[in-house]
Design a protein around this motif. Sequence first.
Motif, PDB file in Angstrom:
ATOM      1  N   ASP A 274       0.826  -1.216   0.000  1.00 11.13           N
ATOM      2  CA  ASP A 274       0.000   0.000   0.000  1.00 11.13           C
ATOM      3  C   ASP A 274       0.857   1.262   0.000  1.00 11.13           C
ATOM      4  OD1 ASP A 274      -2.249  -1.570   0.015  1.00 11.13           O
ATOM      5  OD2 ASP A 274      -2.617  -1.358   2.178  1.00 11.13           O
ATOM      6  N   THR A 275       1.968   1.213   0.738  1.00 10.67           N
ATOM      7  CA  THR A 275       2.869   2.357   0.766  1.00 10.67           C
ATOM      8  C   THR A 275       3.436   2.616  -0.623  1.00 10.67           C
ATOM      9  OG1 THR A 275       3.460   1.905   3.064  1.00 10.67           O
ATOM     10  CG2 THR A 275       4.960   3.284   1.809  1.00 10.67           C
TER      11      THR A 275
ATOM     12  N   GLU B 105       0.787   4.237  -2.792  1.00  9.18           N
ATOM     13  CA  GLU B 105       0.569   5.646  -2.458  1.00  9.18           C
ATOM     14  C   GLU B 105       1.730   6.518  -2.932  1.00  9.18           C
ATOM     15  OE1 GLU B 105      -2.094   7.239  -1.193  1.00  9.18           O
ATOM     16  OE2 GLU B 105      -3.123   5.317  -1.341  1.00  9.18           O
TER      17      GLU B 105
END
Length: 60
Positions: free
Chosen positions: A10-11, A14
């Motif tokens: 997810d990082t 993003e």
Amino acid sequence: MQRLINFFRDTGREMRKVSWPKRGELIRYTIIVIATVTVFALFFAVLDLGISELIRLILE
């Protein structure tokens, strides 16, 4: 362990969405920050010197 993997996935997702500054913008912002920090440092150095001298005069 799966939570950690999901976190990094997810990082990464993003980070791809981030609008990174162009080289010219980065240089301009860096110069502005350095100039601002220098001005404030000089201001507080002079202020400190003035207060120190004032206290020295009062205590003599």
